[in-house]
Design a protein around this motif. Structure first.
Motif, PDB file in Angstrom:
ATOM      1  N   ASP A 164       0.836  -1.088   0.061  1.00 54.81           N
ATOM      2  CA  ASP A 164       0.117   0.033  -0.078  1.00 54.81           C
ATOM      3  C   ASP A 164       1.056   1.168  -0.104  1.00 54.81           C
ATOM      4  OD1 ASP A 164      -1.875   2.142   0.308  1.00 54.81           O
ATOM      5  OD2 ASP A 164      -2.223   1.635   2.408  1.00 54.81           O
ATOM      6  N   LEU A 165       0.913   1.815  -1.053  1.00 54.37           N
ATOM      7  CA  LEU A 165       2.078   3.260  -1.388  1.00 54.37           C
ATOM      8  C   LEU A 165       1.236   4.363  -1.004  1.00 54.37           C
ATOM      9  CD1 LEU A 165       4.496   3.582  -4.267  1.00 54.37           C
ATOM     10  CD2 LEU A 165       3.154   5.269  -3.167  1.00 54.37           C
ATOM     11  N   GLY A 166       1.735   5.103   0.385  1.00 47.75           N
ATOM     12  CA  GLY A 166       1.017   6.078   0.754  1.00 47.75           C
ATOM     13  C   GLY A 166       0.020   5.846   1.406  1.00 47.75           C
ATOM     14  N   THR A 186       3.536   1.962   3.219  1.00 54.16           N
ATOM     15  CA  THR A 186       4.512   3.011   3.235  1.00 54.16           C
ATOM     16  C   THR A 186       3.987   4.533   3.213  1.00 54.16           C
ATOM     17  OG1 THR A 186       4.638   3.381   0.814  1.00 54.16           O
ATOM     18  CG2 THR A 186       6.093   1.534   1.722  1.00 54.16           C
ATOM     19  N   ASP A 187       4.757   5.317   3.438  1.00 54.33           N
ATOM     20  CA  ASP A 187       4.410   6.845   3.518  1.00 54.33           C
ATOM     21  C   ASP A 187       5.640   7.568   3.736  1.00 54.33           C
ATOM     22  OD1 ASP A 187       1.235   8.009   3.767  1.00 54.33           O
ATOM     23  OD2 ASP A 187       2.770   9.232   3.931  1.00 54.33           O
ATOM     24  N   ILE A 188       5.663   8.979   3.273  1.00 48.52           N
ATOM     25  CA  ILE A 188       6.746   9.783   3.671  1.00 48.52           C
ATOM     26  C   ILE A 188       6.205  10.597   4.783  1.00 48.52           C
ATOM     27  CG2 ILE A 188       7.636  10.600   1.386  1.00 48.52           C
ATOM     28  CD1 ILE A 188       5.745  12.830   1.400  1.00 48.52           C
ATOM     29  N   ARG A 191       3.866  11.067  10.705  1.00 44.62           N
ATOM     30  CA  ARG A 191       2.641  11.008  11.536  1.00 44.62           C
ATOM     31  C   ARG A 191       1.648  10.238  10.915  1.00 44.62           C
ATOM     32  NH1 ARG A 191       0.318  15.012  14.457  1.00 44.62           N
ATOM     33  NH2 ARG A 191      -1.728  15.239  14.300  1.00 44.62           N
ATOM     34  N   ALA A 192       1.501  10.120   9.570  1.00 42.35           N
ATOM     35  CA  ALA A 192       0.700   9.128   8.811  1.00 42.35           C
ATOM     36  C   ALA A 192       0.862   7.855   9.295  1.00 42.35           C
ATOM     37  CB  ALA A 192       0.628   9.272   7.494  1.00 42.35           C
ATOM     38  N   LEU A 193       2.302   7.292   9.216  1.00 46.09           N
ATOM     39  CA  LEU A 193       2.608   6.299   9.718  1.00 46.09           C
ATOM     40  C   LEU A 193       2.339   5.685  11.203  1.00 46.09           C
ATOM     41  CD1 LEU A 193       6.020   5.793   7.744  1.00 46.09           C
ATOM     42  CD2 LEU A 193       4.101   4.421   7.224  1.00 46.09           C
ATOM     43  N   PRO A 231      -2.496   7.591  -4.404  1.00 39.84           N
ATOM     44  CA  PRO A 231      -1.393   8.593  -4.278  1.00 39.84           C
ATOM     45  C   PRO A 231      -1.732   9.931  -4.085  1.00 39.84           C
ATOM     46  CG  PRO A 231      -1.487   8.075  -6.586  1.00 39.84           C
ATOM     47  CD  PRO A 231      -2.790   7.365  -5.743  1.00 39.84           C
ATOM     48  N   PRO A 232      -0.580  10.648  -3.643  1.00 44.39           N
ATOM     49  CA  PRO A 232      -1.137  12.089  -3.573  1.00 44.39           C
ATOM     50  C   PRO A 232      -1.071  12.810  -5.061  1.00 44.39           C
ATOM     51  CG  PRO A 232       1.352  11.771  -3.059  1.00 44.39           C
ATOM     52  CD  PRO A 232       0.548  10.460  -3.378  1.00 44.39           C
ATOM     53  N   PHE A 233      -2.200  12.478  -5.675  1.00 46.17           N
ATOM     54  CA  PHE A 233      -2.069  12.941  -7.171  1.00 46.17           C
ATOM     55  C   PHE A 233      -2.518  14.207  -7.579  1.00 46.17           C
ATOM     56  CE2 PHE A 233      -6.240  10.476  -6.156  1.00 46.17           C
ATOM     57  CZ  PHE A 233      -7.201  11.496  -6.294  1.00 46.17           C
ATOM     58  N   ALA A 256       3.383  14.460 -12.844  1.00 46.89           N
ATOM     59  CA  ALA A 256       4.577  13.691 -12.794  1.00 46.89           C
ATOM     60  C   ALA A 256       4.473  12.403 -11.617  1.00 46.89           C
ATOM     61  CB  ALA A 256       5.812  14.834 -12.509  1.00 46.89           C
ATOM     62  N   LEU A 257       3.738  12.814 -10.519  1.00 47.82           N
ATOM     63  CA  LEU A 257       3.974  11.866  -9.542  1.00 47.82           C
ATOM     64  C   LEU A 257       3.089  10.445 -10.045  1.00 47.82           C
ATOM     65  CD1 LEU A 257       4.263  11.667  -5.975  1.00 47.82           C
ATOM     66  CD2 LEU A 257       1.953  10.694  -6.773  1.00 47.82           C
ATOM     67  N   VAL A 258       2.055  10.797 -10.431  1.00 48.81           N
ATOM     68  CA  VAL A 258       1.179   9.753 -11.127  1.00 48.81           C
ATOM     69  C   VAL A 258       1.985   8.786 -11.989  1.00 48.81           C
ATOM     70  CG1 VAL A 258      -1.088   8.973 -12.185  1.00 48.81           C
ATOM     71  CG2 VAL A 258      -1.124  10.689 -10.368  1.00 48.81           C
TER      72      VAL A 258
HETATM   73  C1  LIG Z   1      -4.500  10.567  -0.708  1.00 46.61           C
HETATM   74  S1  LIG Z   1      -3.597  10.162   0.611  1.00 46.61           S
HETATM   75  C2  LIG Z   1      -4.066   8.507   0.698  1.00 46.61           C
HETATM   76  C3  LIG Z   1      -4.399   7.840   1.945  1.00 46.61           C
HETATM   77  C4  LIG Z   1      -4.733   6.380   2.158  1.00 46.61           C
HETATM   78  N1  LIG Z   1      -3.879   5.491   1.233  1.00 46.61           N
HETATM   79  C5  LIG Z   1      -6.176   6.423   1.651  1.00 46.61           C
HETATM   80  O1  LIG Z   1      -6.589   5.892   0.544  1.00 46.61           O
HETATM   81  O2  LIG Z   1      -7.022   7.097   2.182  1.00 46.61           O
HETATM   82  C6  LIG Z   1      -2.074   9.934   0.205  1.00 46.61           C
HETATM   83  C7  LIG Z   1      -0.983   9.520   1.020  1.00 46.61           C
HETATM   84  O3  LIG Z   1       0.351   9.478   0.130  1.00 46.61           O
HETATM   85  C8  LIG Z   1       1.476   9.865   1.266  1.00 46.61           C
HETATM   86  N2  LIG Z   1       2.522  10.648   0.212  1.00 46.61           N
HETATM   87  C9  LIG Z   1       2.779  11.824  -0.240  1.00 46.61           C
HETATM   88  N3  LIG Z   1       3.711  11.849  -0.852  1.00 46.61           N
HETATM   89  C10 LIG Z   1       4.237  10.545  -0.780  1.00 46.61           C
HETATM   90  C11 LIG Z   1       5.468   9.982  -1.535  1.00 46.61           C
HETATM   91  N4  LIG Z   1       6.370  10.770  -2.188  1.00 46.61           N
HETATM   92  N5  LIG Z   1       5.647   8.679  -1.330  1.00 46.61           N
HETATM   93  C12 LIG Z   1       4.836   8.030  -0.533  1.00 46.61           C
HETATM   94  N6  LIG Z   1       3.680   8.485   0.028  1.00 46.61           N
HETATM   95  C13 LIG Z   1       3.559   9.818  -0.324  1.00 46.61           C
HETATM   96  C14 LIG Z   1       0.697  11.074   1.910  1.00 46.61           C
HETATM   97  O4  LIG Z   1       1.250  11.264   3.268  1.00 46.61           O
HETATM   98  C15 LIG Z   1      -0.644  10.475   2.223  1.00 46.61           C
HETATM   99  O5  LIG Z   1      -0.734   9.786   3.475  1.00 46.61           O
END
Ligand SMILES: C[S@@+](CC[C@H](N)C(=O)[O-])C[C@H]1O[C@@H](n2cnc3c(N)ncnc32)[C@H](O)[C@@H]1O
Length: 504
Positions: A164-166, A186-188, A191-193, A231-233, A256-258
């Motif tokens: 589960d990325l992000g 994973t997460d950056i 606080r989220a982790l 992802p943080p799209f 670019a992130l997506v």
């Molecule tokens: C839209 S939230 C999604 C949270 C959760 N997975 C959900 O579905 O509700 C995106 C998550 O990605 C994390 N994030 C932001 N930039 C990131 C990166 N470069 N690599 C990994 N995670 C990242 C954010 O901290 C945030 O928790």
């Protein structure tokens, strides 16, 4: 920040069970209208409804859904095993005189997925409704609309490993843990982790490993059976005056992130593995977004199925996401941000922003055979257990029909799926219809236009007669060549198989 203390968390769980603090008891407390108002960001009707209740569920919902302080003795009574001191030690509240002031949102979340019904308690940061001001940039989101969309799309068959990325508050990881032996989340955001660890512990899920880092960095060299990512799209101008919310902004330019999440997925999928994510993609002057998405997939060797659900123009997109951060329209702050957003889009010649679902698959063997990029902007079908079943069925149906030569398909008996109806439209007084459509009640709620031959063939697909025999009979009726009719209907039949109107 939430603190992961197993003993205190076990006491909290006992108290939440005992209350009982469930989605149903909370909704019953303030009723459907107040619940709708809350979804619109208005807590007043709910506050009025709970003001006279002394039941534990009322206290818990007042503090942890509405974000209002409650008298410390009242909280003590609602959390008899944990106590106010325990709640404070977990980072749920702080004491201010005789008042317990909530520091986190903590609410029940009920769901139904491919494995059945369930419920969890999910802690996240307090939202705008509770804070009464714009959310901070390190805000950790609770279960939002996009979270629910991805969770519902998740293919739910049993697998060994899921990434589960992000992970945010951990909602996708929790869902994945229902069908995977092991989940890496994973997460950056530390606080989220921490909140995701708290939620896993609170809900008794011990199979999730949490790792810190950006994108695929924390899983370098590893492969998974599934990857899921919301992802943080959100496309955000890279300008100092524009807030960069961790939960939605990956810190890169445009989409670019997506693009990175998609193009690097191949290196982390095991053979047969599936990645599912949500994303935004930009339409730029004269360049279709799907051409750009196809470019991200080039050389990946992955099967790909992209469903675009909507396209917004740059102005609407900017308004939506500025407001989402808690900045109110018709204020100077809003207008400054609006300007930055429009400048940013203008720099790249962005004319529209697509939103949709992505499913990628590493073929178990051989080369990729699926490349389906489609626009389905209407409503979906009725899917009480989510769309994940439909996603799995579509991938399987693609493979099954792909494996059949035209001759083998003609020798196969097909059946019309149970949720399919046919719609016919006539010019007044005419005997023959001018328009015939197949409609799907479930899945993606698709409509498929039929010609005369295909309509007759589909109408006879009852699972008894082989497709070739049906075509032969229809050709005879229509007085056309049998081979030509078969060749005419086969592409439509294959499409109807992949999209779930017909089944092998
Ligand atoms: C839209 S939230 C999604 C949270 C959760 N997975 C959900 O579905 O509700 C995106 C998550 O990605 C994390 N994030 C932001 N930039 C990131 C990166 N470069 N690599 C990994 N995670 C990242 C954010 O901290 C945030 O928790």
């Amino acid at each position: 920040m939430a603190r992961v203390n197993p003993d205190l968390i076990a006491r909290l769980r006992d108290d939440l069970f005992a209350a009982p603090y469930t989605a149903d008891t909370v909704e019953a407390l303030w009723g459907a209208d107040a619940a709708s108002a809350l979804r619109r960001g208005q807590r007043e009707p709910a506050r009025r409804a709970v003001s006279s209740t002394t039941a534990p569920v009322g206290t818990l919902a007042t503090a942890f859904v509405l974000g209002l302080p409650v008298a410390a003795p009242r909280l003590e009574a609602a959390l008899p095993s944990l106590g106010v001191d325990g709640a404070s030690a977990l980072g749920l509240v702080r004491l201010d005189g005789d008042s317990a002031v909530p520091l986190l949102d903590l609410r029940p979340h009920a769901f139904v997925d491919a494995l059945g019904a369930g419920s969890w308690w999910i802690a996240s940061d307090l939202g705008e409704v509770a804070l009464r001001h714009a959310i901070p940039e390190n805000h950790v989101l609770g279960v939002g609309g996009a979270s629910l969309t991805l969770a519902a799309l998740m293919v739910g068959d049993k697998v060994d490993s899921v990434l589960d990325l992000g992970t945010g508050c951990g909602i996708q990881a929790l869902h994945a843990a229902r069908h995977a032996k092991r989940v890496v989340a994973t997460d950056i955001s530390e606080r989220a982790l921490e909140l995701a660890r708290f939620n896993a512990a609170l809900n008794g899920v011990a199979t999730i490993e949490f790792r810190s880092g950006s994108l695929y960095e924390p899983v370098a060299g590893e492969r998974f059976d599934r990857i899921v990512s919301n992802p943080p799209f959100v496309i955000t101008p890279r300008s100092e005056q524009v807030p960069s919310y961790e939960y939605r902004d990956g810190g890169l330019v445009g989409d670019a992130l997506v693009a990175s999440v998609i193009s690097e997925a191949a290196q982390h999928l095991a053979p047969g593995g599936v990645a599912q994510l949500l994303g935004n993609w930009e339409y730029r002057d004269g360049v279709d977004a799907f051409d750009r998405v196809a470019g991200w997939l080039e050389h990946s060797g992955l099967d790909a199925w992209i469903v675009e659900r909507e396209v917004q123009d740059p102005a609407l997109y900017a308004e939506t996401w500025i407001r989402d951060g808690g900045i109110l329209p018709r204020t100077d702050e809003f207008d400054v941000l609006y300007d930055s957003w429009l400048d940013d889009f203008a720099e790249r010649g962005v004319t529209g922003i697509g939103f949709g679902y992505v499913a990628l698959r590493r073929p178990a063997a051989g080369a990729a055979t699926l490349r389906r990029l489609e626009r389905l902007h209407g409503g979906l079908g009725n899917n009480p257990a989510g769309l994940g079943v439909q996603v799995a069925a579509t991938l399987a149906a693609h493979d099954a029909q792909e494996a059949l030569t035209d001759a083998a398909l003609a020798a196969t008996a097909l059946v019309v799926a149970a949720d399919v109806t046919e719609e016919r439209h006539y010019w007044p007084g005419d005997e023959d219809p001018t328009v015939m459509d197949l409609r799907q009640g479930g899945g993606f709620g698709r409509t498929y236009p039929l010609g005369t031959a295909l309509a007759a063939v589909v109408g006879a697909c009852d699972g008894e007669l082989a497709l070739g025999a049906i075509c032969s009979a229809v050709a005879h009726l229509l007085e056309v060549d049998e081979g030509e009719l078969l060749a005419e209907v086969l592409p439509g039949v294959r499409e109807l198989l992949v999209t779930g109107f017909l089944r092998l």
